[in-house]
Write a protein that holds these residues in place. Structure first.
Motif, PDB file in Angstrom:
ATOM      1  N   HIS A  25       0.841  -1.191   0.000  1.00  0.00           N
ATOM      2  CA  HIS A  25       0.000   0.000   0.000  1.00  0.00           C
ATOM      3  C   HIS A  25       0.878   1.243   0.000  1.00  0.00           C
ATOM      4  O   HIS A  25       2.112   1.159   0.144  1.00  0.00           O
ATOM      5  N   TRP A  27       1.555   3.754   1.966  1.00  0.00           N
ATOM      6  CA  TRP A  27       2.463   4.044   3.078  1.00  0.00           C
ATOM      7  C   TRP A  27       3.658   3.102   3.043  1.00  0.00           C
ATOM      8  O   TRP A  27       4.796   3.493   3.219  1.00  0.00           O
ATOM      9  N   MET A  65      -8.999  -2.442  -2.965  1.00  0.00           N
ATOM     10  CA  MET A  65      -9.186  -2.084  -1.565  1.00  0.00           C
ATOM     11  C   MET A  65      -9.209  -3.380  -0.750  1.00  0.00           C
ATOM     12  O   MET A  65      -9.954  -4.298  -1.065  1.00  0.00           O
ATOM     13  N   SER A  68      -6.464  -4.213   6.012  1.00  0.00           N
ATOM     14  CA  SER A  68      -5.077  -4.377   6.465  1.00  0.00           C
ATOM     15  C   SER A  68      -5.043  -5.236   7.725  1.00  0.00           C
ATOM     16  O   SER A  68      -6.083  -5.655   8.234  1.00  0.00           O
ATOM     17  N   ARG A  73      -9.300  -0.268   6.138  1.00  0.00           N
ATOM     18  CA  ARG A  73      -9.321  -0.426   4.679  1.00  0.00           C
ATOM     19  C   ARG A  73      -8.111   0.271   4.067  1.00  0.00           C
ATOM     20  O   ARG A  73      -7.848   1.434   4.379  1.00  0.00           O
ATOM     21  N   ALA A  74      -7.378  -0.451   3.245  1.00  0.00           N
ATOM     22  CA  ALA A  74      -6.216   0.140   2.605  1.00  0.00           C
ATOM     23  C   ALA A  74      -6.212  -0.254   1.135  1.00  0.00           C
ATOM     24  O   ALA A  74      -6.701  -1.321   0.764  1.00  0.00           O
ATOM     25  N   ARG A  75      -5.659   0.642   0.294  1.00  0.00           N
ATOM     26  CA  ARG A  75      -5.571   0.312  -1.134  1.00  0.00           C
ATOM     27  C   ARG A  75      -4.214  -0.304  -1.397  1.00  0.00           C
ATOM     28  O   ARG A  75      -3.180   0.304  -1.115  1.00  0.00           O
ATOM     29  N   TYR A  77      -1.472  -1.915  -4.035  1.00  0.00           N
ATOM     30  CA  TYR A  77      -1.102  -1.851  -5.445  1.00  0.00           C
ATOM     31  C   TYR A  77      -0.281  -3.075  -5.833  1.00  0.00           C
ATOM     32  O   TYR A  77       0.513  -3.582  -5.050  1.00  0.00           O
TER      33      TYR A  77
END
Lengths: 110, 881
Positions: A25, A27, A65, A68, A73-75, A77
């Motif tokens: 994600h 971060w 989405m 985590s 909720r985290a996107r 990639y």
């Protein structure tokens, strides 16, 4: 080198490079860049997320989405095949670019 | 409006979703960073502030991510919006283009929906491509005919064939059922079929089991399979239907099964079959003697892996074998296997495909016309295009804009066209000949919509192709210096525009010639003298139900009953003249023949004459002229001298050089000729004269006949009393065949009228679109030439001269287009020769009329721009930059 001075286009290269290591994600990617550059580069100054979304629209990465570890909720990639190809191309042209700069700076060409 | 609304809502919804996602994503980042800072030992407040700092301001980041997502997105969407905007900016162009597209696509969709339902679409049965029809054809007749088979042949085919999983025969039947309560007696459409019928079509009953081959025997055949519709209508869909009785007037049938809803044979019939009963073959139909009756429609299902050709070979083998045993049965007769779909469409297929081709021409003209309009628009917009290209739009970007615009137009045309088709299908269904098969299944469905959209897209791509090609070939056609003004670079445009207009005129010419040929044919048909007056004549067939056992009794009794009915009908107000006719009613499509012999002459074997039984006033009802002798009278009855009246055609054939009056012929016994009547066209205006003989009803053993009534009032007012008169002697008799002679005549010319009307509409569409094209091009050319015209006028050119030069240009396009079109028509019209009546495909008058019409309307369209050119004010024209 000041942390914010990423050359235009190099951020894409770094993002793809990090994502080759595995899905991550935003971060996490920023952190990885910080670690791998030994705190030399910092990509979270408002340019990271637009860059990620631009890459996604171009088809180099895709995202979904997910929940985590701690249930937020985290996107996340993931790099695509097109992204891997682009990474190869960009990596080579970067190497060429860096070499050229180096040659000019060293002034050994005459 | 709709598209705008859609765009708007779509934008809103998208944006909202993107915003929440970005918010979530950044919230997660913030959270993770704060946690990390905490573990590094910062105080909670400081940890959060550091996290916010590292993100560089949440609001700005959200904003820039949103900018990425909403601005860069799908180029298609942007092109679309741009196209809509620029079409709105040119309402005149958009309106004309939409009108042309709506009309042509609407016409094409309408015709396609009809042709698809009737001819093209697979039959609604499982594995329908393996269904075939097997029939017999007389090789000496070139005219196509329904391929029916004799029972003897069907029975042999059934046992000897190796190509089909099964063969089934279908024969005509009708069942009169006893009336319910206050209802009038009803006749149900029925078919007598062999047991394999349901297997061949591959449809099992919804309830119960169909009959088997064991039922195909007299005595065991009183069973029936009924349609879903009849089950609902007459039995209220009651679940205990199997085993109940269908009360026919002659015999009752035990109901074995109900077919599922949607099962229909004939497919899509406007009056669907409601009852299927077992086909029973009479003993004389099981042996080969000297009488042939071709009454069965035979269908089969090909075995897996067997092609039509293979099956045809199989049938040829069987025919050869049978011919070796009974050669006289197979002189000039062959068995034909053809796809069932083609068999069902039958003769209709030919003219349907012709109409489809004609409407294709309309679509083609519209496409060419649109190409021209788009071309004009590109030139008019070159300034905009130049600016865009200067701002960095690639050539591909500009081309894409054009294509997007064209597609938006053609898809809108498809939408409006489908609406138009939806409206016009009902109109056409009403005007359609009654014998068109599968007519009930005509409608706008997904298949038609898909084809319409595909045609629209193809047309859109085609009409944007001309400007696009020009673009990519001549970069200079984006004329930077003189954007929008006439200079060298627009020459190629002008040339192309001229060519396109010429093409439109040529295509319109072909359509008009076709329309002219059909119009002329129809006019000739309606002017044919059919030998009698079909107006105001009502016919009511009275066919009493008589079982074989009671036949002899009926022959004795019914003549009296018929006479009594006639007495009552004569008293009905509004009935001017009344008569009976048995045998065949003119224009109804039926006739009966019997053998004739002329003493002292040798006639070819099997020489037949039409046999009609009539009451004395029959010819007065028809208004047919008596050429010699007398009509029958009430004095010609059973027991008096047997007499006969023949028509002129029969008199010519049997007594070419002598007076037939008073001669005796063998015509169901020896009869003296007492009258000669003028020939009538029994089978309608396009058929040959039939040779006919008439005998007094009183001297025959008619069991039923048809009432023919010349009316002085509307048929609807008279009919109740006429029915009552019939029911007073034949109580409870169903009267399914009630019609006026003019209705029968309309039915005979319906196909011709339908085709003529459609081709006329297409022709008018073609000419209108071509005129729009001529107008558009000339108007634009005049606009381009305004400075030049200004100069000429300033130098003293007369307005009339200017006007003439514009008209000359129009005339050039017209003449060249006309020449090409006439040549094309000359070649194509031979293809429709079979549809014409007493009109040659190369009739010079029609070609001349078409040329005149086209030139006149084309010049009329050119007159407006020509006038405008002549009114150019030199001062204004020259001052313009």
């Amino acid at each position: 080198m000041a942390k914010s001075d990423l050359l235009q286009g190099t951020l894409d290269l770094l993002l793809l490079r990090v994502l080759v290591l595995g899905p991550n994600h935003g971060w996490g990617i920023a952190n990885r860049i910080r670690q791998m550059s030994h705190e030399g580069l910092d990509a979270s100054q408002g340019s990271l997320y637009p860059a990620l979304h631009r890459l996604e629209l171009r088809g180099d990465i895709r995202s979904e989405m997910t929940l985590s570890e701690n249930n937020r909720r985290a996107r996340v990639y993931t790099i695509t095949a097109a992204g891997r190809r682009r990474l190869e191309v960009e990596r080579r042209s970067w190497a060429q670019f860096a070499l050229s700069i180096q040659r000019v700076l060293d002034g050994t060409a005459d | 409006v709709l598209t705008r609304w859609l765009a708007w809502t779509r934008g809103i919804a998208r944006r909202r979703r993107i915003d929440t996602e970005i918010d979530e994503e950044l919230a997660f980042h913030l959270h993770a960073e704060t946690e990390a800072n905490l573990t590094r030992g910062l105080a909670p407040e400081a940890a959060r502030r550091a996290a916010l700092l590292s993100l560089g301001g949440v609001a700005q980041t959200t904003e820039s991510v949103r900018a990425v997502r909403t601005l860069a997105p799908d180029a298609v969407w942007r092109d679309l919006r741009h196209a809509l905007r620029s079409l709105r900016a040119a309402p005149g162009f958009t309106l004309v283009a939409l009108l042309v597209l709506t009309l042509s696509i609407g016409a094409a969709a309408t015709i396609f929906s009809i042709v698809d339902a009737v001819v093209l679409r697979p039959l609604p049965f499982p594995d329908a491509d393996r269904l075939v029809s097997v029939g017999e054809r007389n090789t000496t007749r070139s005219a196509p005919e329904p391929h029916l088979a004799a029972p003897q042949n069907f029975l042999d085919w059934r046992t000897q064939q190796r190509s089909f999983t099964a063969l089934a025969a279908i024969g005509y039947a009708s069942i009169s059922v006893r009336p319910e309560r206050d209802q009038e007696p009803e006749t149900l459409e029925a078919q007598a079929v062999t047991a394999a019928f349901f297997d061949v079509l591959g449809v099992a009953p919804l309830v119960g089991r169909p009959f088997t081959i064991d039922h195909e025997v007299d005595g065991r055949a009183r069973v029936a399979v009924i349609s879903y519709g009849l089950w609902q209508r007459r039995f209220g869909g009651r679940p205990d239907i199997v085993g109940r009785v269908l009360p026919g007037q002659l015999a009752s049938f035990e109901i074995l099964a109900v077919m599922p809803p949607g099962f229909a044979w004939p497919v899509g019939a406007t009056r669907p079959t409601e009852v299927w009963i077992p086909s029973v073959f009479r003993p004389d139909e099981r042996v080969r003697q000297n009488s042939y009756g071709y009454r069965l429609e035979v269908i089969g299902r090909l075995r897996e892996g067997v092609s039509i050709d293979l099956a045809q070979g199989d049938m040829d083998r069987i025919t050869t074998g049978l011919a070796a045993q009974t050669p006289h049965w197979f002189a000039n007769r062959v068995a034909i296997v053809e796809p069932l779909r083609e068999h069902v469409a039958g003769e209709v297929r030919r003219w349907m495909l012709m109409l489809l081709a004609a409407v294709g021409f309309v679509l083609l003209i519209a496409t060419v016309n649109l190409a021209n309009l788009v071309l004009v628009r590109v030139s008019a917009r070159s300034r905009e295009l130049v600016v865009r290209s200067a701002l960095g739009a690639s050539r591909w970007d500009l081309v894409r804009t054009l294509i997007a615009e064209s597609l938006v137009l053609s898809l809108a045309g498809a939408a409006f066209g489908s609406l138009l088709a939806w409206g016009s299908i009902e109109v056409l269904r009403a005007a359609m000949p009654a014998d068109v098969p599968r007519a009930a299944s005509i409608g706008i469905d997904l298949r038609v919509l898909a084809a319409t959209i595909a045609a629209a897209i193809a047309s859109g791509l085609a009409f944007s192709a001309a400007p696009v090609l020009l673009f990519s070939r001549h970069p200079g056609s984006i004329d930077v210096a003189g954007a929008g003004r006439a200079h060298t670079s627009t020459h190629s445009h002008n040339w192309l525009r001229g060519a396109l207009v010429t093409m439109e005129v040529a295509l319109a010419t072909v359509l008009l010639v076709g329309a002219g040929l059909f119009l002329a044919s129809f006019a000739r048909v309606t002017r044919v003298d059919i030998g009698f007056d079909p107006q105001h004549v009502l016919t009511v067939r009275v066919r009493p139900l008589v079982g074989a056992a009671n036949w002899a009794l009926a022959q004795q009794r019914h003549r009296g009953l018929l006479t009594m009915v006639l007495e009552r009908v004569r008293a009905v107000p509004g009935v001017a003249v009344a008569a009976w006719v048995g045998g065949g009613v003119p224009l109804r499509g039926d006739f009966r023949t019997t053998e004739i012999g002329v003493p002292g002459r040798v006639l070819p074997p099997d020489e037949d004459l039409d046999f009609n039984q009539i009451s004395p006033d029959y010819f007065r009802v028809l208004g047919a002229p008596l050429l010699a002798g007398r009509f029958f009278t009430d004095a010609d009855r059973d027991g008096t001298e047997p007499v006969v009246i023949i028509n002129e055609a029969a008199a010519r054939r049997y007594f070419p050089d002598e007076n037939p009056m008073g001669r005796t012929i063998e015509f169901l016994g020896a009869r003296r000729i007492v009258g000669i009547i003028g020939s009538i066209r029994h089978e309608g205006p396009e058929a040959a004269w039939r040779r006919q003989g008439f005998v007094p009803l009183e001297q025959s053993d008619a069991v039923g006949a048809t009432l023919v009534l010349r009316l002085s009032r509307d048929a609807r007012d008279v009919l109740p009393a006429v029915k009552a008169a019939i029911w007073s002697e034949f109580p409870g008799l169903a009267l399914p065949d009630i019609s006026t002679l003019s209705e029968y005549l309309d039915g005979l010319v319906a196909e011709r009228r339908f085709n003529m009307l459609l081709l006329a509409v297409f022709g008018i569409l073609g000419i209108v679109i071509a005129c729009v094209g001529i107008y558009g091009v000339l108007a634009y050319v005049v606009l381009l030439r305004t400075p030049e015209i200004g100069v000429r006028m300033a130098l003293g050119a007369a307005p009339a001269h200017i006007r003439r030069s514009v008209l000359q240009r129009a005339a050039m396009h017209l003449v060249i287009g006309l020449a090409i079109g006439l040549a094309g028509s000359w070649m194509l019209s031979t293809l429709v020769a079979g549809f014409l009546f007493e009109v040659r495909p190369h009739d010079p008058w029609i070609y001349a009329a078409v040329s005149g019409t086209l030139v006149a309307s084309g010049l009329a369209a050119a007159l407006i721009p020509a006038r405008r050119a002549a009114r150019v004010d030199p001062l204004i024209a020259l001052r313009a930059p």
